[in-house]
Design a protein around this motif. Structure first.
Motif, mmCIF file in Angstrom:
data_model
loop_
_atom_site.group_PDB
_atom_site.id
_atom_site.type_symbol
_atom_site.label_atom_id
_atom_site.label_comp_id
_atom_site.label_asym_id
_atom_site.label_seq_id
_atom_site.Cartn_x
_atom_site.Cartn_y
_atom_site.Cartn_z
ATOM 1 N N CYS A 15 0.828 -1.207 0.000
ATOM 2 C CA CYS A 15 0.000 0.000 0.000
ATOM 3 C C CYS A 15 0.864 1.259 0.000
ATOM 4 N N GLY A 17 -0.917 4.244 0.051
ATOM 5 C CA GLY A 17 -1.862 5.269 0.481
ATOM 6 C C GLY A 17 -1.215 6.165 1.525
ATOM 7 N N HIS A 19 -1.806 7.006 4.661
ATOM 8 C CA HIS A 19 -1.598 6.547 6.041
ATOM 9 C C HIS A 19 -0.440 5.555 6.111
ATOM 10 N N CYS A 57 -4.782 2.668 -1.472
ATOM 11 C CA CYS A 57 -5.227 2.248 -0.137
ATOM 12 C C CYS A 57 -5.848 0.858 -0.171
ATOM 13 N N LEU A 58 -5.394 0.013 0.771
ATOM 14 C CA LEU A 58 -5.893 -1.356 0.857
ATOM 15 C C LEU A 58 -6.937 -1.509 1.967
ATOM 16 N N ALA A 60 -6.946 -0.728 5.305
ATOM 17 C CA ALA A 60 -6.611 -0.990 6.709
ATOM 18 C C ALA A 60 -5.700 0.120 7.219
ATOM 19 N N THR A 66 0.344 -1.750 5.119
ATOM 20 C CA THR A 66 -0.466 -2.897 4.735
ATOM 21 C C THR A 66 0.104 -3.545 3.466
HETATM 22 S S1 FES Z 1 -3.414 3.954 3.428
HETATM 23 FE FE1 FES Z 1 -2.675 1.886 3.455
HETATM 24 S S2 FES Z 1 -4.425 0.730 3.936
HETATM 25 FE FE2 FES Z 1 -5.215 2.766 3.671
#
Ligand code: FES
Length: 115
Positions: A15, A17, A19, A57-58, A60, A66
């Motif tokens: 991931c 994303g 986060h 984003c996965l 989690a 992730t």
């Molecule tokens: S940012 Fe990686 S799971 Fe949402």
């Protein structure tokens, strides 16, 4: 004419994303890629057996970085999902896919009944 298809033993997604990036997933992806390339496992060189892809984003976000993995096993499609993945764990996941053995249990969270 379609592109040539190269069969592999599995596909890892890391991931990227926001986060997970805040928890180091960018470095994790690069470290894992370098590792797969150095050990000849990256699919596009020297017959390597693993695909590695940055993903969005996965789902989690609170538990990253992730990583998920998909592979054919036991006549079906197996998937493994990992939370708080660091480089040593990611390297073990990749090695398990390469060798066709059980995925590591550490930090594995799904799907139900397989974690
Ligand atoms: S940012 Fe990686 S799971 Fe949402």
């Amino acid at each position: 004419m379609p592109p040539k298809f190269f069969p592999t033993r599995g596909h890892l997604l890391v991931c990227q994303g926001p986060h997970c990036q805040a928890r180091g997933s960018s470095l994790l992806y690069r470290a894992l890629w370098n590792h797969l390339e150095r050990s000849g496992l990256a699919y596009y060189k020297k017959g390597g057996s693993l695909r590695l892809t940055e993903s969005g984003c996965l789902g989690a976000c609170s538990y990253g970085p992730t990583v998920c993995v998909y592979r054919q096993r036991g006549g079906g499609l197996e998937e493994g999902w990992y939370a708080a993945t660091d480089f040593p764990l990611a390297a073990r996941i990749a090695q398990a896919v390469h060798e066709g053995v059980e995925l590591p249990a550490e930090h594995k969270y799904g799907p139900e009944g397989e974690g």
